[in-house]
Design a protein around this motif. Structure first.
Motif, PDB file in Angstrom:
ATOM      1  N   ILE A  74       0.843  -1.200   0.000  1.00  0.00           N
ATOM      2  CA  ILE A  74       0.000   0.000   0.000  1.00  0.00           C
ATOM      3  C   ILE A  74       0.880   1.253   0.000  1.00  0.00           C
ATOM      4  CG2 ILE A  74      -1.636   1.371   1.353  1.00  0.00           C
ATOM      5  CD1 ILE A  74      -3.077  -0.946   0.359  1.00  0.00           C
TER       6      ILE A  74
ATOM      7  N   VAL B 216       0.840   4.364  -2.556  1.00  0.00           N
ATOM      8  CA  VAL B 216       0.617   5.757  -2.151  1.00  0.00           C
ATOM      9  C   VAL B 216       1.778   6.629  -2.603  1.00  0.00           C
ATOM     10  CG1 VAL B 216       0.433   7.306  -0.181  1.00  0.00           C
ATOM     11  CG2 VAL B 216      -0.827   5.146  -0.181  1.00  0.00           C
TER      12      VAL B 216
ATOM     13  N   LEU C 121       1.774   7.397  -6.221  1.00  0.00           N
ATOM     14  CA  LEU C 121       0.684   8.298  -6.592  1.00  0.00           C
ATOM     15  C   LEU C 121       0.915   9.709  -6.085  1.00  0.00           C
ATOM     16  CD1 LEU C 121      -2.248   5.865  -5.914  1.00  0.00           C
ATOM     17  CD2 LEU C 121      -1.794   6.975  -8.099  1.00  0.00           C
ATOM     18  N   SER C 122       1.620   9.807  -4.953  1.00  0.00           N
ATOM     19  CA  SER C 122       1.807  11.139  -4.390  1.00  0.00           C
ATOM     20  C   SER C 122       2.984  11.865  -5.022  1.00  0.00           C
ATOM     21  CB  SER C 122       1.992  11.047  -2.876  1.00  0.00           C
ATOM     22  OG  SER C 122       3.195  10.355  -2.601  1.00  0.00           O
TER      23      SER C 122
ATOM     24  N   ILE D   3      -7.058   3.634   4.380  1.00  0.00           N
ATOM     25  CA  ILE D   3      -5.989   3.637   3.383  1.00  0.00           C
ATOM     26  C   ILE D   3      -6.548   4.021   2.011  1.00  0.00           C
ATOM     27  CG2 ILE D   3      -4.348   2.175   2.132  1.00  0.00           C
ATOM     28  CD1 ILE D   3      -3.340   2.500   4.844  1.00  0.00           C
TER      29      ILE D   3
ATOM     30  N   VAL E   7      -5.371   6.978  -0.439  1.00  0.00           N
ATOM     31  CA  VAL E   7      -4.919   6.759  -1.809  1.00  0.00           C
ATOM     32  C   VAL E   7      -5.768   7.574  -2.778  1.00  0.00           C
ATOM     33  CG1 VAL E   7      -4.726   5.057  -3.648  1.00  0.00           C
ATOM     34  CG2 VAL E   7      -4.009   4.466  -1.329  1.00  0.00           C
TER      35      VAL E   7
ATOM     36  N   LEU F  62      -4.997  11.205  -2.840  1.00  0.00           N
ATOM     37  CA  LEU F  62      -3.694  11.486  -3.444  1.00  0.00           C
ATOM     38  C   LEU F  62      -3.717  11.259  -4.956  1.00  0.00           C
ATOM     39  CD1 LEU F  62      -1.494   9.850  -0.709  1.00  0.00           C
ATOM     40  CD2 LEU F  62      -1.317  12.219  -1.458  1.00  0.00           C
ATOM     41  N   SER F  63      -4.567  10.305  -5.401  1.00  0.00           N
ATOM     42  CA  SER F  63      -4.569  10.003  -6.826  1.00  0.00           C
ATOM     43  C   SER F  63      -5.458  10.966  -7.616  1.00  0.00           C
ATOM     44  CB  SER F  63      -5.015   8.562  -7.052  1.00  0.00           C
ATOM     45  OG  SER F  63      -6.354   8.422  -6.644  1.00  0.00           O
TER      46      SER F  63
END
Lengths: 389, 389
Positions: free
Chosen positions: A8, A12, A15-16, B8, B12, B15-16
């Protein structure tokens, strides 16, 4: 559980950290690092470097144009390389070796076509600006089995390009509406050995400098039936004994409302011609042999740099008085100057001191400095919105 | 575990989906939807709408300027609202009610100051372009306890603004180097009731139209000691019996290399003056009372729209022949026109048909159409790079 979590976290993390940071691109630009084959991506609001992009090959005489959305820069290398850079992520997206030796390029009015001008083997090639796929190859044949170097390539309104044939003594007007089968209108016997050219900012007047004789060739794109006219018949190298340290660029002419200011070849003068009659109005004595004679966007000042051994200095001409108002010692190897779009600042490449300096144009004060490895050309993204750059 | 996972996922997800999509901003722009208090954010490469932003108040006479990085638009509403929009996320970042009734604004050369011109209570206010914090309030007192509406506010080089006092019959030159304590140079008795103004694209000539008498007032910012001169002394409404359906905007003047083309007041003519002498050269008969007389960026064409009842038509003037070359029926309520920066296309607001049309300027063909609710002003981000818009 630990393994699951770490997966995970990786997701993240990726993606960040998007490859490209969202930001406005109107204040961005690039600086050529000629010796390294790299460019710096910079922004002019805080005067900072954002990225260095490497792997662009021989950039010893490089220039650049920008996509119409100001996201991408296209860099034309001396070695024939054409590179596409993403300003937002600071990455080299694609690079094609399109010829053996190239001298510059242009982008079409609609932003869809990149044109590149080549010395070796000569001619012009058109590329798709998205994919860099070759669209057409236009050899510059001017006589049976004789191919010319092409110079002075610029874009013009109505999806045209214009360029000159050095050995061919011609100007070609290329209609790129169908870039796979462009149409060409040729103007022959325009004068001996056109070596460079410029187009006025409205895209109307194409002016080629001649290496083989004095004077310049002018084509009025609004009145093609008039053909090529000769202007400033005494312009050129008038004293064969005097050395020319650097042949001035024609894109380094300053066209103001009333005047054209341009470098005398091999002499310490900036020449001033009336833009309506093309008669010489004045010679302004300057510090050395001028190379670039660049107008601040409002035309109120013209900045001049010089060939060796005077390339540590710039002078500023007052265009109302048509006289030098300021002489500034900058540092060794001032190669290029670029004004911010609205003219409040100018960026100067100081090659031999490995830095770029930023001056306010109103007070002449140093506003900032960036380290750069042997910097040469500086190109701001705002060029995307202008014809003929 | 389920609860943990959903946390979570939320992280995510947020952020995405960054608020702002990375993209070049050079091809973006906004369209005012005057009746709704909203603006559309568009791009001119694929001719598409990206976002609609709502909540901007009364936009019945709105205009806009752009940040120097082309990321933000500042919209000046009729109700005195000043709104800052993020083009990349399509969001209204901030809105301040800065006066009771405002008439337009400008952005400083360095991009740090927004200036707004107000009818009620009159005067000009300066704001920080990042925070929209008030920097200074300049009441336009022209006599004891008499305050004037301000009109014709533009930015000028060297961190200046220029505006006119409608009741005060003055032009003020505002030096905003210190925006909290700006310096003002006043030019009095410039003519009766300046109602609007323009500045030439190089930021040199400020020209104010006069409502109370014929002629125009010209200030040469390069030669302030010359004071305000009067030009085109017979310009104005010359037949008191003939109605003026819409007072033409002065920013709707077209300044080409050689000529100024501008709307005759209340007459079906476009007037042509020589830009060096300001003598009238020609009257070009047109289809109706002209409102905007807009030059394509290269100056080769000038597009004209008209007041009621002829506001369904535009005409295109050939600037070499100085004659109408094309008459186009567009649709009811053509309010505004905006050219793409390099002039290959023009966008037209067709208010009464709730759409914006896009034409190619070379062939005059319709290239696209977007629905828009009562569209009026169209403003492209490339304005960020130009003075006086």
């Amino acid at each position: 559980m630990i393994k699951f979590l770490s997966l995970i976290v990786v997701a993240v993390f990726s993606l960040s950290l998007p490859a490209a940071e969202p930001r406005g691109t109107g204040d961005m630009g690039i600086i050529i690092e000629r010796a390294n084959g790299s460019v710096l991506i910079i922004e002019t609001t805080h005067n900072s470097q954002l990225y260095r992009v490497e792997g662009l090959g021989d950039l010893s005489h490089a220039s650049a144009v920008f996509s119409r959305d100001e996201r991408h820069a296209y860099v034309f290398g001396r070695d024939g390389g054409l590179s596409k850079i993403d300003l937002l992520s600071g990455t080299l997206l694609k690079r094609v070796m399109q010829a053996g030796n190239s001298i510059g390029g242009a982008i079409s009015q609609d932003g869809k076509i990149i044109a590149v001008s080549n010395y070796e083997p000569g001619g012009v090639k058109l590329f798709d600006s998205t994919s860099l796929e070759l669209l057409s190859d236009i050899p510059a044949h001017y006589a049976e089995s004789k191919q010319s170097k092409t110079v002075g390539l610029v874009d013009a309104p109505n999806q045209h390009f214009v360029f000159s044939l050095f050995e061919g003594n011609q100007i070609w007007l290329l209609d790129a509406h169908n870039p796979k089968q462009p149409k060409i209108q040729k103007f022959a016997d325009i004068g001996l050995q056109p070596y460079d050219a410029l187009i006025s900012s409205n895209g109307r007047f194409y002016i080629a400098g001649l290496f083989g004789e004095e004077g310049l060739a002018l084509l009025d794109l609004w009145q093609l039936d008039k053909g090529v006219q000769r202007i400033l018949p005494h312009y050129g190298k008038d004293d064969p004994k005097k050395p020319v340290y650097k042949m001035p660029h024609l894109e380094g002419w300053a066209l103001t409302d009333d005047y054209a200011l341009f470098p005398a070849v091999g002499r310490n003068d900036v020449l001033v011609a009336d833009r309506r009659t093309w008669q010489l109005v004045k010679k302004i004595p300057v510090y050395g042999q001028p190379v670039f004679v660049m107008s601040r966007p409002d035309g109120r000042q013209v900045w001049v740099n010089f060939a060796m051994p005077n390339n540590d200095t710039v002078q500023i001409i007052d265009t109302l008085k048509l006289a030098v108002m300021t002489t500034k010692k900058i540092g060794k190897g001032v190669l290029h100057m670029e004004f911010t779009p609205r003219g409040e600042a100018v960026w100067l490449s100081v090659r031999d001191e490995d830095k770029v300096q930023i001056y306010g144009t109103e007070d002449g004060q140093l506003r900032g400095e960036l380290p750069a490895h042997k910097p040469s050309g500086i190109f701001f993204a705002a060029r995307a919105h202008q014809s003929g750059l």
